[in-house]
Design a protein around this motif. Structure first.
Motif, PDB file in Angstrom:
ATOM      1  N   ASP A 109      -6.104  -1.404  -4.933  1.00 38.78           N
ATOM      2  CA  ASP A 109      -5.711  -1.125  -6.321  1.00 38.78           C
ATOM      3  C   ASP A 109      -4.198  -0.984  -6.379  1.00 38.78           C
ATOM      4  O   ASP A 109      -3.606  -0.140  -5.697  1.00 38.78           O
ATOM      5  CB  ASP A 109      -6.391   0.159  -6.807  1.00 38.78           C
ATOM      6  N   LYS A 110      -3.547  -1.827  -7.217  1.00 37.26           N
ATOM      7  CA  LYS A 110      -2.082  -1.830  -7.274  1.00 37.26           C
ATOM      8  C   LYS A 110      -1.532  -1.056  -8.468  1.00 37.26           C
ATOM      9  O   LYS A 110      -0.320  -0.957  -8.622  1.00 37.26           O
ATOM     10  CB  LYS A 110      -1.583  -3.276  -7.324  1.00 37.26           C
ATOM     11  N   ARG A 111      -2.409  -0.522  -9.292  1.00 38.11           N
ATOM     12  CA  ARG A 111      -1.948   0.266 -10.434  1.00 38.11           C
ATOM     13  C   ARG A 111      -1.262   1.543  -9.957  1.00 38.11           C
ATOM     14  O   ARG A 111      -1.739   2.204  -9.034  1.00 38.11           O
ATOM     15  CB  ARG A 111      -3.118   0.587 -11.358  1.00 38.11           C
ATOM     16  N   PHE A 112      -0.165   1.890 -10.619  1.00 41.80           N
ATOM     17  CA  PHE A 112       0.711   2.965 -10.156  1.00 41.80           C
ATOM     18  C   PHE A 112      -0.044   4.278  -9.940  1.00 41.80           C
ATOM     19  O   PHE A 112       0.040   4.890  -8.879  1.00 41.80           O
ATOM     20  CB  PHE A 112       1.851   3.161 -11.164  1.00 41.80           C
ATOM     21  N   GLU A 113      -0.802   4.710 -10.959  1.00 43.92           N
ATOM     22  CA  GLU A 113      -1.450   6.019 -10.859  1.00 43.92           C
ATOM     23  C   GLU A 113      -2.532   6.040  -9.777  1.00 43.92           C
ATOM     24  O   GLU A 113      -2.660   7.017  -9.039  1.00 43.92           O
ATOM     25  CB  GLU A 113      -2.042   6.431 -12.218  1.00 43.92           C
ATOM     26  N   MET A 147       4.389  -8.457  -5.227  1.00 41.86           N
ATOM     27  CA  MET A 147       3.423  -7.424  -4.863  1.00 41.86           C
ATOM     28  C   MET A 147       2.257  -7.404  -5.845  1.00 41.86           C
ATOM     29  O   MET A 147       1.088  -7.326  -5.462  1.00 41.86           O
ATOM     30  CB  MET A 147       4.116  -6.063  -4.822  1.00 41.86           C
ATOM     31  N   LEU A 148       2.576  -7.497  -7.139  1.00 45.54           N
ATOM     32  CA  LEU A 148       1.526  -7.443  -8.157  1.00 45.54           C
ATOM     33  C   LEU A 148       0.602  -8.654  -8.077  1.00 45.54           C
ATOM     34  O   LEU A 148      -0.572  -8.562  -8.435  1.00 45.54           O
ATOM     35  CB  LEU A 148       2.166  -7.356  -9.549  1.00 45.54           C
ATOM     36  N   PRO A 199     -12.386   3.355   1.889  1.00 41.89           N
ATOM     37  CA  PRO A 199     -12.869   2.223   1.085  1.00 41.89           C
ATOM     38  C   PRO A 199     -11.811   1.559   0.207  1.00 41.89           C
ATOM     39  O   PRO A 199     -11.963   0.398  -0.162  1.00 41.89           O
ATOM     40  CB  PRO A 199     -13.963   2.862   0.211  1.00 41.89           C
ATOM     41  N   SER A 200     -10.733   2.237  -0.143  1.00 39.64           N
ATOM     42  CA  SER A 200      -9.778   1.695  -1.115  1.00 39.64           C
ATOM     43  C   SER A 200      -8.653   0.884  -0.471  1.00 39.64           C
ATOM     44  O   SER A 200      -7.723   0.462  -1.171  1.00 39.64           O
ATOM     45  CB  SER A 200      -9.169   2.836  -1.939  1.00 39.64           C
ATOM     46  N   LEU A 201      -8.716   0.669   0.834  1.00 37.31           N
ATOM     47  CA  LEU A 201      -7.675  -0.089   1.534  1.00 37.31           C
ATOM     48  C   LEU A 201      -8.139  -1.514   1.793  1.00 37.31           C
ATOM     49  O   LEU A 201      -9.334  -1.766   1.993  1.00 37.31           O
ATOM     50  CB  LEU A 201      -7.315   0.594   2.857  1.00 37.31           C
ATOM     51  N   ASN A 202      -7.171  -2.438   1.787  1.00 36.02           N
ATOM     52  CA  ASN A 202      -7.477  -3.854   2.049  1.00 36.02           C
ATOM     53  C   ASN A 202      -7.450  -4.089   3.554  1.00 36.02           C
ATOM     54  O   ASN A 202      -6.381  -4.123   4.161  1.00 36.02           O
ATOM     55  CB  ASN A 202      -6.464  -4.756   1.336  1.00 36.02           C
TER      56      ASN A 202
END
Length: 424
Positions: free
Chosen positions: A379-383, A264-265, A349-352
Motif C-alpha cells: 500500500d503506497k498511500r501516505f497514511e 514510486m507511485l 502481510p502488508s509487505l511486497n
C-alpha cells in the motif's frame, strides 16, 4: 489539375445568371455553393485516403517483421497524413473559388498554407517519435540520448517552419526575414531573457516528461513538497501537503535537482528504509539455556535447531574448546535478532515479498550499531504506509528485550539518578 478545378467550380455562376438572378446574388450564391462542394469533396477525400492509408499500413505491419511500421500506426502518422491530402486539394481550390474576392483569397490562402506547414511538422514529429521508440528497442541504442538528438532536430525544423509561416503571413522573403532577425536577435534575447529561458525549460520539461500535473515532487531548494497543480511558461505551482502553494521558476526544473515520486507511485511498492541503534555492549554470545528459551519463539525455532546442529558438528570436528564461548562458532543475540526480524517481515502481510526485503547491519557509529529495515509496502498511500511502518517498528522495539539487547538512548537526568541508585 487546374483545368479540372476550373470545370468543377466555374459552372455555377453562369448557370445562376442564365436563370435570371442578379449579378451580386448570383456571385454570393455561387460562392456558397462552391464552398459547400469544396467541403464535401475534401471530406470525402479525407475519408477515402484515411481508409486506404490505415488499411494499407495495417497490412504492411502484419506482413513485415519490423516494429517500425507498428510504431508509425501507434504514433498516428497515417492519421495526420490523411489530413494533409485534402488540405492540398483545398489549397489548390481556394484561388479558383475566391478568384473575384482577392482580399479573402489572400487570407484563406495564408491560413491554409500555415495549416499545411504545421501539419507537415507534426507528421515529421510522429515519424521521429516512431523512430525513437524503434531505436529504444535495439540494445545498442537503448542507453543513447536519442531524445536529445530528436529534440535538437525538431527545434531546427520548428524554427524553419515558423520562418516560413512568418514569410507567408507578411509576404516577406525568407532571406530578408533571416537578415532582420539576426540584426535584432541580441536586443530580443536581452529583453526577453527570462521568457526565453522559461520557454526552453517548459519545452524540455514537457518533451522529457520530467514533471506532469498531479505528480508528487520534493524540491528542497524552494521548500516544495506536494502535488504539481500547474505548469506554464514561467512557473510551476506545487500545492504542499500543508495546503500552502509554492511557485517554482520553470527553468529551475532543469537547472537544479528535485525529486519526482511518480516512479514510486507507479511501482509495486513504497520503500521503508529506517534503522534503530543497538548498544554495542549489549551484543554477546548466547548460552545453551538461552537458546532453549528462545526456541519458544515459533518463527525462528526451526532455524535455531538447524544452526545448533551445524555449529555443534563444526566444533566437534575441529576439537573446539568450548570452555570459553569465544572459541569456535557461536550464535549471538544480535545475529539471532536479525534473523527473527527477517522472518517477521516475511510473515507480515502488508509487505511486497517480490521486492527487496532485508534486515541488515550498517557501519557502527559512536551511538551504537545501526540495524536497518529495508523493505517495500504494498500500500503506497501516505497514511497507510506510515501506519505499516510504525506497526513494524513498534513490534521491533517491544521484541528486542527478548534477546537481551538494548536500544541506544541519550542519557537524561532521570537515567543518571537511576544508575546511581542502582550502584548504591
Amino acid at each position: 489539375m487546374n483545368k479540372f478545378l476550373n470545370q468543377l467550380f466555374d459552372w455555377c455562376y453562369p448557370l445562376l445568371r442564365k436563370w435570371g438572378l442578379h449579378d451580386t446574388i448570383a456571385s454570393y450564391l455561387s460562392l456558397f455553393i462552391n464552398i459547400t462542394i469544396l467541403c464535401f469533396i475534401s471530406y470525402i477525400i479525407f475519408l477515402v485516403f484515411r481508409f486506404i492509408l490505415v488499411q494499407l499500413m495495417e497490412i504492411i505491419a502484419r506482413k513485415t517483421k519490423t516494429k517500425f511500421d507498428d510504431l508509425l500506426i501507434s504514433n498516428k502518422t497515417t492519421k495526420y497524413i490523411s489530413h494533409l491530402i485534402p488540405l492540398l486539394f483545398i489549397n489548390k481550390s481556394v484561388p479558383i473559388i475566391l478568384n473575384n474576392y482577392v482580399y479573402w483569397e489572400s487570407i484563406f490562402g495564408k491560413l491554409v498554407g500555415i495549416y499545411i506547414v504545421l501539419l507537415i511538422l507534426w507528421i515529421i514529429r510522429t515519424i521521429f517519435n516512431a523512430f525513437r521508440d524503434y531505436l529504444k528497442h535495439i540494445l545498442a541504442y537503448s542507453d543513447k540520448p536519442i531524445d536529445s538528438f530528436i529534440q535538437v532536430i525538431m527545434i531546427v525544423l520548428w524554427m524553419i517552419g515558423i520562418t516560413v509561416i512568418i514569410s507567408e503571413i507578411f509576404e516577406i522573403k525568407p532571406n530578408t526575414l533571416f537578415t532582420t532577425l539576426g540584426a535584432v536577435s541580441a536586443i530580443v534575447i536581452l529583453i526577453f531573457r527570462d521568457t526565453i529561458l522559461g520557454f526552453v525549460a517548459s519545452v524540455q520539461v514537457s518533451l522529457n516528461d520530467m514533471v506532469r500535473i498531479g505528480d508528487w515532487i520534493t524540491f528542497d531548494k524552494f521548500g516544495a513538497d506536494g502535488d504539481v497543480i500547474e505548469i506554464n511558461l514561467a512557473t510551476v505551482k506545487v500545492r504542499n501537503f500543508d495546503n500552502t502553494t509554492t511557485t517554482i521558476p520553470t527553468y529551475s526544473m532543469i537547472s537544479d535537482s528535485f525529486r519526482n515520486w511518480r516512479g514510486m507511485l507507479n511501482s509495486d511498492g513504497r520503500r521503508i528504509k529506517r534503522h534503530l541503534l543497538v548498544k554495542a555492549k549489549s551484543i554477546r554470545f548466547l548460552r545453551e539455556s538461552e537458546l532453549e528459551q528462545l526456541k519458544k519463539i515459533q518463527i525462528i525455532s526451526s532455524y535455531i535447531d538447524t544452526r545448533q546442529k551445524e555449529i555443534e558438528k563444526y566444533n566437534t570436528q575441529n576439537n573446539i574448546d568450548k570452555s570459553l564461548a569465544i572459541n569456535g562458532r557461536n550464535l549471538t543475540n544480535f545475529g539471532l535478532f536479525r534473523k527473527y526480524i527477517t522472518e517477521y517481515l516475511n510473515h507480515y502481510p502488508s509487505l511486497n515479498k517480490d521486492m527487496i526485503l532485508i534486515c541488515r547491519q550498517l557501519q557502527p557509529t559512536a551511538h551504537g550499531i545501526p540495524l536497518e529495515i529495508y523493505t517495500f509496502t504494498k500500500d503506497k498511500r501516505f497514511e497507510n504506509y506510515e501506519y505499516i511502518m510504525a506497526d513494524i517498528f513498534d513490534h521491533i522495539f517491544a521484541s528486542i528485550t527478548y534477546f537481551d539487547l538494548e536500544i541506544f538512548e541519550m542519557p537524561t537526568e532521570n537515567s543518571a539518578s537511576e544508575q546511581k541508585m542502582s550502584e548504591i
